[in-house]
Every structure is written in structure tokens, then in C-alpha cells.
Design a protein around this motif. Structure first.
Motif, mmCIF file in Angstrom:
data_model
loop_
_atom_site.group_PDB
_atom_site.id
_atom_site.type_symbol
_atom_site.label_atom_id
_atom_site.label_comp_id
_atom_site.label_asym_id
_atom_site.label_seq_id
_atom_site.Cartn_x
_atom_site.Cartn_y
_atom_site.Cartn_z
ATOM 1 N N GLU A 196 29.889 35.551 53.518
ATOM 2 C CA GLU A 196 31.343 35.447 53.595
ATOM 3 C C GLU A 196 32.081 36.562 52.873
ATOM 4 O O GLU A 196 33.270 36.788 53.134
ATOM 5 N N VAL A 197 31.386 37.255 51.974
ATOM 6 C CA VAL A 197 32.034 38.273 51.157
ATOM 7 C C VAL A 197 31.149 39.520 51.107
ATOM 8 O O VAL A 197 29.926 39.392 50.942
ATOM 9 N N PRO A 198 31.718 40.724 51.222
ATOM 10 C CA PRO A 198 30.903 41.925 50.999
ATOM 11 C C PRO A 198 30.386 41.935 49.561
ATOM 12 O O PRO A 198 31.161 41.788 48.615
ATOM 13 N N THR A 199 29.108 42.090 49.394
ATOM 14 C CA THR A 199 28.515 42.020 48.055
ATOM 15 C C THR A 199 28.326 43.392 47.413
ATOM 16 O O THR A 199 27.999 43.474 46.235
ATOM 17 N N GLN B 275 37.980 40.690 47.064
ATOM 18 C CA GLN B 275 37.409 39.612 47.873
ATOM 19 C C GLN B 275 36.360 38.839 47.080
ATOM 20 O O GLN B 275 36.317 37.602 47.120
ATOM 21 N N GLN B 276 35.518 39.566 46.369
ATOM 22 C CA GLN B 276 34.517 38.897 45.541
ATOM 23 C C GLN B 276 35.183 38.011 44.499
ATOM 24 O O GLN B 276 34.754 36.872 44.258
ATOM 25 N N ALA B 277 36.242 38.519 43.876
ATOM 26 C CA ALA B 277 36.924 37.759 42.825
ATOM 27 C C ALA B 277 37.501 36.462 43.375
ATOM 28 O O ALA B 277 37.443 35.415 42.713
ATOM 29 N N ARG B 278 38.071 36.503 44.584
ATOM 30 C CA ARG B 278 38.623 35.279 45.169
ATOM 31 C C ARG B 278 37.528 34.236 45.370
ATOM 32 O O ARG B 278 37.723 33.049 45.099
#
Length: 217
Positions: free
Chosen positions: A82-85, A106-109
Motif C-alpha cells: 500500500e505504501v512505497p517502502t 506516505q509512509q508517515a501516514r
């Protein structure tokens, strides 16, 4: 011929000698209990703690039976889906460009949405430069990513393991400059052990929580 009067004395002497031998054997046995049992010159069980993770085998066993490991793997797969890592860096730099910042937002969200979960950030480099220098550069990149995540409202305590893999895990096997190798990767590490849902073992409620991510700000 030995007289009867001397026989008891002899028996007493023999008994004492036997008692002494028994005592010596007992001491040797007790000493042996303290001595390490060796396997190829190393103590048995050394491989269970080869990387310095004392008790890791026990933790893994408990995690398997409680479901923590299973749910941790599921959440890790969900995070990666779901998120680019991964973010990338310019050559010989730990500075975050705008593309990297957008990914970290995005990761933080996602991370804020799962306050029961811990994450790690791994720093990497390409193969240009010495191994020692690249180890330090990988750590600088990991710290830059973590600092930005913290600026986005993520608790630093949940970003527990800043790890630099330096040049040891390239995506592209080349000694030339390679942007894809200059990166950090964020991964799910596990669960915050003091969180009420974790204490109750309600891992399913955590990992299947509804989450609506967005691609950019």
C-alpha cells in the motif's frame, strides 16, 4: 597372617580412601556441570545467538504461538503493497529530494495509522567508495529518513532500529554509480509490546484496520 585386631583398622582405612575417592568424583562431577559442552570448539547452542540476539529463539517461539509473527508478516506485506517502502538518493548524498519526501509522507501516514506497530529504516549505498565510508553513508541516509518521519508526527520510539547495510545488499550488482542501490527501505519490525491491543493479543484488529492511503500531498 593378620590378626583380627588389625582388620577393623584396615577396613576403616579402606573406607576412608573410598570416601575420599567418592568425594573427589563428586567434586569432578560438579565441576563438569559448570564446564561448557563444546561443539566444534564452541558451546552448544551458540548458533541460536550468533548475531548477538540473546533469547531470540525463545521470542520467536512465543511469537509463533501467540500469532505475533504471523500477523507481523501480514502487516509487513500490507505495508509494502500500500505504501512505497523505498526512497533514493543522489550520489554521495544523504539529502532528501522532493520525490523522497513525498514517499516518506506516505509512509508517515501509514505509520501514524498503526500506533501499535514498530518500524525499521535500513540505509544502503552503491558500491562506489570504501566499505567503511559506505557504512557511514548508509547510516546517514537512514537517519535522514527517520528524522523526516518524526517531523511528520511519527514517534521516534517506534522507529527503533536505524540500520546501515552500506554496500552489502545492492539491487543492481555493479561497481559503477547506481541510483537504485542508493536508498533507504522502511519495513515493519513488530509490535509495541506495551500497547493494550498487543497485550490482549488482538493482532487481527490491528492489521485489518481500514486504511485509505493517498499517493501524494
Amino acid at each position: 597372617m593378620i590378626s583380627a585386631t588389625h582388620r577393623p583398622a584396615r577396613k576403616t582405612t579402606v573406607a576412608r580412601l573410598m570416601s575420599g575417592a567418592a568425594a573427589a568424583s563428586l567434586v569432578m562431577a560438579l565441576t563438569a556441570c559448570d564446564a561448557p559442552i563444546l561443539d566444534g570448539g564452541r558451546e552448544l547452542g551458540w548458533q541460536l545467538d550468533e548475531d548477538g540476539h540473546f533469547g531470540e529463539a525463545t521470542r520467536n517461539n512465543i511469537g509463533f504461538h501467540t500469532g505475533e509473527l504471523q500477523y507481523g508478516e501480514i502487516l509487513a506485506e500490507r505495508f509494502a503493497a500500500e505504501v512505497p517502502t523505498t526512497i533514493n538518493f543522489a550520489f554521495n548524498s544523504a539529502t532528501l529530494d522532493e520525490e523522497a519526501r513525498a514517499v516518506l509522507r506516505q509512509q508517515a501516514r501509514f505509520i501514524r495509522h498503526f500506533p501499535e506497530v514498530r518500524f525499521s529504516v535500513y540505509g544502503h549505498t552503491d558500491l562506489v567508495g570504501s566499505r567503511a565510508y559506505n557504512q557511514r553513508l548508509g547510516l546517514r541516509r537512514a537517519r535522514a529518513a527517520v528524522d523526516f518521519l518524526v517531523s511528520q508526527g511519527v514517534e521516534r520510539s517506534r522507529l527503533e532500529a536505524l540500520v546501515s547495510l552500506g554496500e552489502t545488499s545492492p539491487i543492481v550488482a555493479t561497481e559503477e554509480r547506481e541510483r537504485r542501490n542508493r536508498r533507504t527501505v522502511t519495513e515493519v519490525t513488530g509490535f509495541v509490546q506495551s500497547h493494550p491491543l498487543v497485550l490482549d493479543g488482538e493482532y487481527a484488529r490491528i492489521i485489518y484496520r481500514a486504511y485509505q492511503g493517498v499517493s501524494s500531498d
